[in-house]
Write a protein that holds these residues in place. Structure first.
Motif, PDB file in Angstrom:
ATOM      1  N   SER A 188       0.547  -1.608  -0.036  1.00 36.27           N
ATOM      2  CA  SER A 188      -0.042  -0.005  -0.062  1.00 36.27           C
ATOM      3  C   SER A 188       1.029   0.898  -0.324  1.00 36.27           C
ATOM      4  CB  SER A 188      -0.797  -0.184   1.534  1.00 36.27           C
ATOM      5  OG  SER A 188      -1.795   1.162   1.215  1.00 36.27           O
ATOM      6  N   ASP A 189       0.286   2.457  -0.658  1.00 35.73           N
ATOM      7  CA  ASP A 189       1.403   3.626  -1.561  1.00 35.73           C
ATOM      8  C   ASP A 189       0.988   3.920   0.372  1.00 35.73           C
ATOM      9  OD1 ASP A 189       2.342   2.478  -3.182  1.00 35.73           O
ATOM     10  OD2 ASP A 189       0.836   4.045  -4.191  1.00 35.73           O
ATOM     11  N   ASP A 190       0.026   4.554   0.985  1.00 34.22           N
ATOM     12  CA  ASP A 190       0.299   5.053   1.688  1.00 34.22           C
ATOM     13  C   ASP A 190      -0.597   4.568   3.549  1.00 34.22           C
ATOM     14  OD1 ASP A 190      -0.678   7.807  -0.319  1.00 34.22           O
ATOM     15  OD2 ASP A 190      -2.613   6.753  -0.079  1.00 34.22           O
ATOM     16  N   TYR A 191      -0.379   3.405   3.370  1.00 32.48           N
ATOM     17  CA  TYR A 191      -0.420   2.792   4.418  1.00 32.48           C
ATOM     18  C   TYR A 191       0.284   1.371   4.586  1.00 32.48           C
ATOM     19  CZ  TYR A 191      -4.618   4.845   4.660  1.00 32.48           C
ATOM     20  OH  TYR A 191      -5.814   6.465   3.727  1.00 32.48           O
TER      21      TYR A 191
ATOM     22  N   LYS B 212       0.910   4.936   9.063  1.00 36.28           N
ATOM     23  CA  LYS B 212       2.532   4.510   8.971  1.00 36.28           C
ATOM     24  C   LYS B 212       2.581   5.020   9.854  1.00 36.28           C
ATOM     25  CE  LYS B 212       3.284   3.562   3.852  1.00 36.28           C
ATOM     26  NZ  LYS B 212       3.894   4.602   2.727  1.00 36.28           N
ATOM     27  N   ASP B 213       2.242   5.913  10.651  1.00 33.80           N
ATOM     28  CA  ASP B 213       2.906   7.072  11.405  1.00 33.80           C
ATOM     29  C   ASP B 213       2.434   6.381  13.146  1.00 33.80           C
ATOM     30  OD1 ASP B 213       4.706   8.269  10.038  1.00 33.80           O
ATOM     31  OD2 ASP B 213       3.059   9.939  10.039  1.00 33.80           O
ATOM     32  N   SER B 214       1.490   6.692  13.188  1.00 38.59           N
ATOM     33  CA  SER B 214       1.079   6.227  15.031  1.00 38.59           C
ATOM     34  C   SER B 214       0.566   4.602  14.687  1.00 38.59           C
ATOM     35  CB  SER B 214      -0.611   6.607  14.783  1.00 38.59           C
ATOM     36  OG  SER B 214      -1.463   6.368  13.967  1.00 38.59           O
ATOM     37  N   GLY B 215       0.586   3.792  13.811  1.00 33.17           N
ATOM     38  CA  GLY B 215       0.018   2.724  13.925  1.00 33.17           C
ATOM     39  C   GLY B 215      -2.291   2.364  13.684  1.00 33.17           C
ATOM     40  N   GLU B 216      -3.012   3.103  14.017  1.00 32.19           N
ATOM     41  CA  GLU B 216      -4.107   3.433  14.192  1.00 32.19           C
ATOM     42  C   GLU B 216      -4.533   1.868  12.813  1.00 32.19           C
ATOM     43  OE1 GLU B 216      -5.649   7.102  15.085  1.00 32.19           O
ATOM     44  OE2 GLU B 216      -4.421   6.884  17.038  1.00 32.19           O
ATOM     45  N   TYR B 217      -5.646   1.957  13.433  1.00 29.65           N
ATOM     46  CA  TYR B 217      -6.140   1.406  12.260  1.00 29.65           C
ATOM     47  C   TYR B 217      -7.164   2.352  11.110  1.00 29.65           C
ATOM     48  CZ  TYR B 217     -10.523  -0.938  10.405  1.00 29.65           C
ATOM     49  OH  TYR B 217     -11.713  -0.324   9.176  1.00 29.65           O
ATOM     50  N   LYS B 218      -7.253   2.187   9.736  1.00 25.15           N
ATOM     51  CA  LYS B 218      -7.464   3.049   9.404  1.00 25.15           C
ATOM     52  C   LYS B 218      -8.892   2.287   8.291  1.00 25.15           C
ATOM     53  CE  LYS B 218      -5.258   6.636  10.761  1.00 25.15           C
ATOM     54  NZ  LYS B 218      -6.191   7.816  11.031  1.00 25.15           N
TER      55      LYS B 218
ATOM     56  N   SER C  39     -12.725   2.251   7.626  1.00 21.35           N
ATOM     57  CA  SER C  39     -13.603   3.163   8.356  1.00 21.35           C
ATOM     58  C   SER C  39     -13.247   2.702   9.803  1.00 21.35           C
ATOM     59  CB  SER C  39     -14.818   1.768   8.345  1.00 21.35           C
ATOM     60  OG  SER C  39     -14.034   0.659   8.680  1.00 21.35           O
ATOM     61  N   PRO C  40     -14.113   3.724  10.855  1.00 19.33           N
ATOM     62  CA  PRO C  40     -13.156   4.325  11.445  1.00 19.33           C
ATOM     63  C   PRO C  40     -13.292   2.834  12.830  1.00 19.33           C
ATOM     64  CG  PRO C  40     -15.469   5.464  11.567  1.00 19.33           C
ATOM     65  CD  PRO C  40     -14.720   4.998  10.576  1.00 19.33           C
ATOM     66  N   LYS C  41     -14.337   2.513  12.465  1.00 22.42           N
ATOM     67  CA  LYS C  41     -14.652   0.639  13.388  1.00 22.42           C
ATOM     68  C   LYS C  41     -15.028  -0.739  12.393  1.00 22.42           C
ATOM     69  CE  LYS C  41     -15.250   3.137  17.653  1.00 22.42           C
ATOM     70  NZ  LYS C  41     -14.213   3.319  18.026  1.00 22.42           N
ATOM     71  N   LEU C  42     -13.455  -1.763  13.342  1.00 23.64           N
ATOM     72  CA  LEU C  42     -14.125  -2.516  12.729  1.00 23.64           C
ATOM     73  C   LEU C  42     -14.750  -3.983  13.713  1.00 23.64           C
ATOM     74  CD1 LEU C  42     -12.986  -4.060   9.466  1.00 23.64           C
ATOM     75  CD2 LEU C  42     -10.763  -4.702  10.930  1.00 23.64           C
ATOM     76  N   ILE C  43     -14.848  -4.589  12.706  1.00 22.96           N
ATOM     77  CA  ILE C  43     -15.350  -5.872  13.151  1.00 22.96           C
ATOM     78  C   ILE C  43     -15.056  -7.327  12.524  1.00 22.96           C
ATOM     79  CG2 ILE C  43     -17.696  -7.519  14.267  1.00 22.96           C
ATOM     80  CD1 ILE C  43     -17.767  -4.767  15.971  1.00 22.96           C
TER      81      ILE C  43
ATOM     82  N   ASP D 220      -8.878  -0.678  20.409  1.00 26.18           N
ATOM     83  CA  ASP D 220     -10.047   0.628  20.646  1.00 26.18           C
ATOM     84  C   ASP D 220     -10.722   0.673  19.301  1.00 26.18           C
ATOM     85  OD1 ASP D 220      -9.284   1.414  22.949  1.00 26.18           O
ATOM     86  OD2 ASP D 220      -8.034   2.567  21.806  1.00 26.18           O
ATOM     87  N   SER D 221     -10.403   0.707  17.486  1.00 26.48           N
ATOM     88  CA  SER D 221     -10.878   0.597  16.551  1.00 26.48           C
ATOM     89  C   SER D 221     -11.360  -0.857  16.430  1.00 26.48           C
ATOM     90  CB  SER D 221     -10.321   1.392  15.916  1.00 26.48           C
ATOM     91  OG  SER D 221      -9.912   2.215  15.769  1.00 26.48           O
ATOM     92  N   ILE D 222     -10.653  -1.975  17.001  1.00 27.72           N
ATOM     93  CA  ILE D 222     -11.168  -3.539  16.156  1.00 27.72           C
ATOM     94  C   ILE D 222     -11.793  -4.328  17.396  1.00 27.72           C
ATOM     95  CG2 ILE D 222     -10.203  -5.526  15.141  1.00 27.72           C
ATOM     96  CD1 ILE D 222      -7.784  -3.402  13.962  1.00 27.72           C
TER      97      ILE D 222
END
Length: 541
Positions: free
Chosen positions: A78-81, A313-319, A331-335, A488-490
Motif C-alpha cells: 500500500s502506498d499510504d498505509y 504509517k506513523d501512529s499505527g492506528e487502524y484506518k 472506516s473508523p471501526k471494524l468488527i 479501540d478500533s477493532i
C-alpha cells in the motif's frame, strides 16, 4: 490482474463500520449499527450467510469444518498505509465422519445442518425478545420441540417433568417425588411472587449457596436434583462434585434459570412447551438480521475475502481494510469474526495486538456431533431433547451431554429421516470423543462396518433392539476461546458457545455494540408494518 478484475468494486469506499463475517454476532451488530443510522459494509468470503452460525447442506458441511485456513499474502503493498496480513484459523479439529448408507449423501441438498448445534430457543429468553423487538420474526417461522427426556437408571428415556401437568403424567416418579417436586416449584413461585412475605422468600444465605446444596437441604431426591440441574437449569458440569466443578451454579442463578424456563411455557399459542426451533435451521437467524440490516441500508458482499488491515504509517492506528481485489476501504471501526487473527508487526505492536495471544489460557472445548437416522428416538415425538447428566453414561463422566433430535417438519432433512445433534464440554479431544460416542452408543444401533471408534462403553445396551440404526455421523471438536484484550478500533465477536440457548452470546454481542457506540440504543423499538416483506410466524405474543 485478471483475478482482481473478477471482483466488482465497492462504492462508496468509506463507511462508519465494516464487519467481516456474517455469523450471528456479526450480523446482529451490523443490523444494530444500521438501525442507529450508521453506514455499514458487511463482508464474507463464503458464498453463504452465517459463517460459523450457518446451516449447510450435508455435502458442504464437512468440507467447511475440515477446511484449512491459510494466511493471505498477496496484494499487501500500500502506498499510504502499513498493510498487516489477515489470517484465519480453523475453529474445529479432530473431525471424524462415518457413513453407513449412501442415502443421506444422495439427498445432500435436502439437509440444513447447524454448525453450532444443538441449539434451541426458550420462548421467554432474551433472543426471542430481540427477535420480536426488531421485527425479524416476519422473516422466520418456528416449531415446538415436542418433549424433553432424561436418561433413566435402567437405560431408558424418561419424560422431563417440567410443569405441573407433566409431573402428574410422569410414570417414572414415585408419588413422594411428585409431591416433592410440586412443593419445590411452589416454593420458587412464592419466592418470585409480588405478594411474598419474608417467610416466603428464600434466605440470602441460601441464595448465595450452591444450588445443589439448597436442593439437598429441602429434601429432594437424587433423581429430582438431576432433573432440575441438568434438564431445566442446564448445568454443564457435575454439580455434586463441587471441588472439581468448573462452573458451580448458585441458588440465585438456578432459581432465575428455572423461572425463565417456566415463563417460557405457554408464552406463544402455537408453542406446546417452553422450547422452539427455527424452520430451516439456526442459520435462519443471522440471515434474518442481515435482511433487516439491508433494509436499513447495510451493503452486503459475499465471496469477498479481506487480505489485510490498513494502519497509519506513523501512529499505527487502524484506518481500513484491503480486499483480495486490491481495493482499499476505510472506516473508523471494524468488527471481525472469531476465526480471524491479525499478527502483530514490529512497527505497530501497540495498535495491532493479537488478541488470541492474550486469551490462550481461556481456551475451552466443546465436542459436537451429528447423527442421521430413519427412525425417531421416541416413536411418539418428532422433535425432542435428551439429556445425559454427569455419571449417567459412565462413572468418570464429568459433564452433561445434550442431544437434540429434529425431523423433516422443521425442514432440516428429507422426509422420513431425522437429524440428531450432540454436544458436551470437554478438556481435550479424547475426552470429548468418548463422551459423544458413549451417548451415540446409548441412543443408536451403530453398524460395525465403518465404525472407527466405539469408546465409552454404554450401560444402555439392553435397549439395543429399540434403537434407531445410524446411517451417517460426524464428530468434531470446537474451540471455545474467550477473547480478551482487543483494540479501540477493532473488535472481535464471540464464537458459538457451548450453551443450548443464545443468552450469553447475545449479552456479549450487545456489549460489543455498546463499546463501539456508547451513545446509541441497541435496536430502538419499532412498529413493524404488515406490508413489510416476509412470511408469517408463530411468534405473536
Amino acid at each position: 490482474m485478471e483475478e482482481a478484475e473478477s471482483y466488482p468494486p465497492i462504492d462508496p469506499s468509506n463507511f462508519d463500520l465494516i464487519v467481516i463475517g456474517t455469523g450471528l454476532p456479526e450480523s446482529i451488530v451490523a443490523s444494530a449499527a444500521s438501525a442507529a443510522g450508521k453506514t455499514v459494509l458487511h463482508l464474507d468470503s463464503n458464498p453463504f450467510y452465517g459463517s460459523h452460525s450457518a446451516s449447510l447442506p450435508l455435502n458442504d458441511f464437512i468440507p467447511f469444518i475440515q477446511s484449512e485456513s491459510q494466511p493471505q499474502s498477496r496484494n499487501l503493498t500500500s502506498d499510504d498505509y502499513v498493510s498487516t496480513p489477515v489470517a484465519t484459523r480453523p475453529l474445529y479439529s479432530a473431525v471424524e465422519t462415518n457413513s453407513y448408507s449412501s442415502e443421506p449423501t444422495e439427498n445432500s441438498r435436502k439437509f440444513n445442518l447447524d454448525l453450532a448445534g444443538p441449539r434451541v430457543l426458550l420462548c421467554s429468553d432474551s433472543m426471542i425478545d430481540l427477535i420480536l423487538k426488531t421485527g425479524i420474526n416476519q422473516y422466520m417461522e418456528f416449531k415446538s420441540v415436542d418433549a424433553s427426556f432424561i436418561s433413566s437408571a435402567d437405560g431408558g428415556l424418561e419424560n422431563v417433568p417440567d410443569s405441573r401437568s407433566a409431573i402428574f403424567k410422569n410414570r417414572g416418579l414415585s408419588l413422594t417425588e411428585k409431591n416433592q417436586l410440586m412443593k419445590f416449584f411452589k416454593l420458587v413461585q412464592r419466592h418470585l411472587g409480588d405478594d411474598e412475605t419474608e417467610d416466603d422468600k428464600i434466605s440470602d444465605q441460601d441464595l448465595e449457596s450452591p444450588f445443589v446444596e439448597f436442593l439437598t437441604k429441602i429434601g429432594l431426591s437424587q433423581k429430582l436434583k438431576s432433573i432440575i440441574l441438568y434438564t431445566i437449569v442446564l448445568a454443564d458440569y457435575d454439580q455434586e462434585n463441587l471441588e472439581a466443578c468448573k462452573d458451580v451454579i448458585s441458588t440465585k442463578s438456578g432459581i432465575s434459570r428455572l423461572a425463565l424456563y417456566h415463563s417460557s411455557i405457554g408464552r406463544f399459542p402455537n408453542a406446546n412447551g417452553a422450547i422452539i426451533y427455527p424452520i430451516y435451521g439456526q442459520g435462519e437467524l443471522p440471515q434474518a438480521f442481515c435482511r433487516r440490516a439491508a433494509v436499513k441500508g447495510c451493503i452486503y458482499v459475499l465471496r469477498m475475502p479481506v487480505v489485510a488491515i490498513l494502519n497509519d504509517k506513523d501512529s499505527g492506528e487502524y484506518k481500513g481494510i484491503k480486499l483480495v481485489s486490491g481495493q482499499e476501504l476505510f472506516s473508523p471501526k471494524l468488527i471481525i469474526a472469531p476465526s480471524f487473527t491479525i499478527p502483530s508487526t514490529p512497527n505497530h505492536d501497540a495498535q495491532v495486538a493479537n488478541s488470541d495471544d492474550v486469551s490462550l489460557s481461556d481456551t475451552k472445548k466443546v465436542a459436537r456431533g451429528i447423527c442421521i437416522t430413519k427412525h425417531s428416538l421416541n416413536t411418539q415425538v418428532a422433535n425432542c431433547l435428551v439429556f445425559f447428566p454427569p455419571r449417567s453414561l459412565y462413572l468418570e463422566q464429568s459433564t452433561s451431554v445434550r442431544v437434540l433430535q429434529l425431523s423433516s417438519n422443521v425442514a432440516v432433512c428429507p422426509s422420513g429421516m431425522f437429524v440428531t445433534y450432540l454436544s458436551a464440554m470437554c478438556d481435550d479431544n479424547v475426552q470429548g470423543k468418548k463422551l459423544l460416542n458413549a451417548a451415540i452408543n446409548a441412543l443408536f444401533s451403530v453398524p460395525i462396518s465403518g465404525n472407527s471408534e466405539n469408546s465409552g462403553a454404554s450401560n444402555l445396551s439392553e435397549h439395543a433392539e429399540e434403537k434407531p440404526c445410524l446411517l451417517w455421523s460426524t464428530l468434531y471438536i470446537q474451540e471455545l476461546t474467550t477473547f480478551q484484550g482487543g483494540l479501540d478500533s477493532i473488535s472481535k465477536t464471540p464464537m458459538p458457545d457451548e450453551h443450548l440457548h443464545y443468552t450469553d452470546l447475545l449479552d456479549a454481542t450487545e456489549k460489543i455494540f455498546k463499546e463501539i457506540y456508547p451513545n446509541e440504543e441497541f435496536f430502538p423499538s419499532i412498529n413493524v408494518s404488515n406490508d413489510d416483506e416476509g412470511g408469517g410466524s408463530e411468534l405473536d405474543s
